[in-house]
Design a protein around this motif. Structure first.
Motif, PDB file in Angstrom:
ATOM      1  N   GLN A  39       0.838  -1.188   0.000  1.00 18.87           N
ATOM      2  CA  GLN A  39       0.000   0.000   0.000  1.00 18.87           C
ATOM      3  C   GLN A  39       0.873   1.236   0.000  1.00 18.87           C
ATOM      4  N   ALA A  40       0.803   1.977  -1.081  1.00  8.65           N
ATOM      5  CA  ALA A  40       1.513   3.242  -1.172  1.00  8.65           C
ATOM      6  C   ALA A  40       0.671   4.339  -0.532  1.00  8.65           C
ATOM      7  N   GLU A  89       8.456   3.746  -7.706  1.00 10.73           N
ATOM      8  CA  GLU A  89       7.030   3.384  -7.609  1.00 10.73           C
ATOM      9  C   GLU A  89       6.777   2.114  -6.804  1.00 10.73           C
ATOM     10  N   ASP A  90       7.834   1.426  -6.394  1.00 13.67           N
ATOM     11  CA  ASP A  90       7.676   0.279  -5.494  1.00 13.67           C
ATOM     12  C   ASP A  90       7.586   0.708  -4.032  1.00 13.67           C
ATOM     13  N   THR A  91       7.789   1.999  -3.779  1.00 18.78           N
ATOM     14  CA  THR A  91       7.708   2.510  -2.411  1.00 18.78           C
ATOM     15  C   THR A  91       6.313   2.278  -1.840  1.00 18.78           C
ATOM     16  N   ALA A  92       6.258   1.616  -0.691  1.00 17.79           N
ATOM     17  CA  ALA A  92       4.979   1.267  -0.078  1.00 17.79           C
ATOM     18  C   ALA A  92       5.229   0.545   1.239  1.00 17.79           C
ATOM     19  N   VAL A  93       4.171   0.360   1.979  1.00 17.59           N
ATOM     20  CA  VAL A  93       4.196  -0.573   3.095  1.00 17.59           C
ATOM     21  C   VAL A  93       3.824  -1.942   2.543  1.00 17.59           C
ATOM     22  N   TYR A  94       4.647  -2.931   2.822  1.00 20.81           N
ATOM     23  CA  TYR A  94       4.430  -4.280   2.307  1.00 20.81           C
ATOM     24  C   TYR A  94       3.886  -5.168   3.417  1.00 20.81           C
ATOM     25  N   TYR A  95       2.826  -5.900   3.076  1.00 18.64           N
ATOM     26  CA  TYR A  95       2.139  -6.750   4.037  1.00 18.64           C
ATOM     27  C   TYR A  95       2.209  -8.213   3.619  1.00 18.64           C
ATOM     28  N   CYS A  96       2.471  -9.051   4.586  1.00 23.53           N
ATOM     29  CA  CYS A  96       2.414 -10.496   4.404  1.00 23.53           C
ATOM     30  C   CYS A  96       1.026 -10.971   4.806  1.00 23.53           C
TER      31      CYS A  96
END
Length: 125
Positions: A39-40, A89-96
């Motif tokens: 989620q960016a 553009e890959d900057t985001a919070v990444y969730y498992c």
């Protein structure tokens, strides 16, 4: 219950690499398909990648194909997301996330049962 915990996020320059890890407590992950979402800022959470319970089938969103690789090691209850050739553009919070369901076409948030707290990935230009 499954508790998921992500790690490995950070700040990296464009073109660099990061490897995210997701470990679990509470139950073994081998019973679940696993996914990564991101989620960016100011945007909705979106599907990134998915891997089936045995690790031999994967799927990716088009924007990361050829750059990201999802994998798992059920012996240590951990899922990974190797991210190469990173772009701003890959900057985001990444969730498992963990899914009790089957099939590779499951890329909606509502299809997943358990979520981690997320780890921030920032790619500078």
């Amino acid at each position: 219950q499954v508790q998921l915990h992500e790690s490995g996020g950070g700040v990296v320059q464009a073109g660099g690499s990061l490897r995210l890890s997701c470990d679990a407590s509470g139950r073994t992950l081998s019973s679940y398909a696993m996914g990564w979402f991101r989620q960016a800022a100011g945007k909705e959470r979106e599907f990134v990648a998915r891997i089936n319970w045995s690790g031999d089938m994967t799927s990716y969103t088009d924007s990361v194909k050829g750059r990201f690789t999802i994998s798992r090691d059920n012996a240590v209850n951990t899922v990974y997301l190797q991210m190469n050739s990173l772009k701003p553009e890959d900057t985001a919070v990444y969730y498992c996330t963990a899914d009790r369901g089957y099939g590779l076409g499951r890329n909606k948030e509502s299809q997943y049962n358990y979520w981690g707290q997320g780890t921030q990935v920032t790619v500078s230009s």
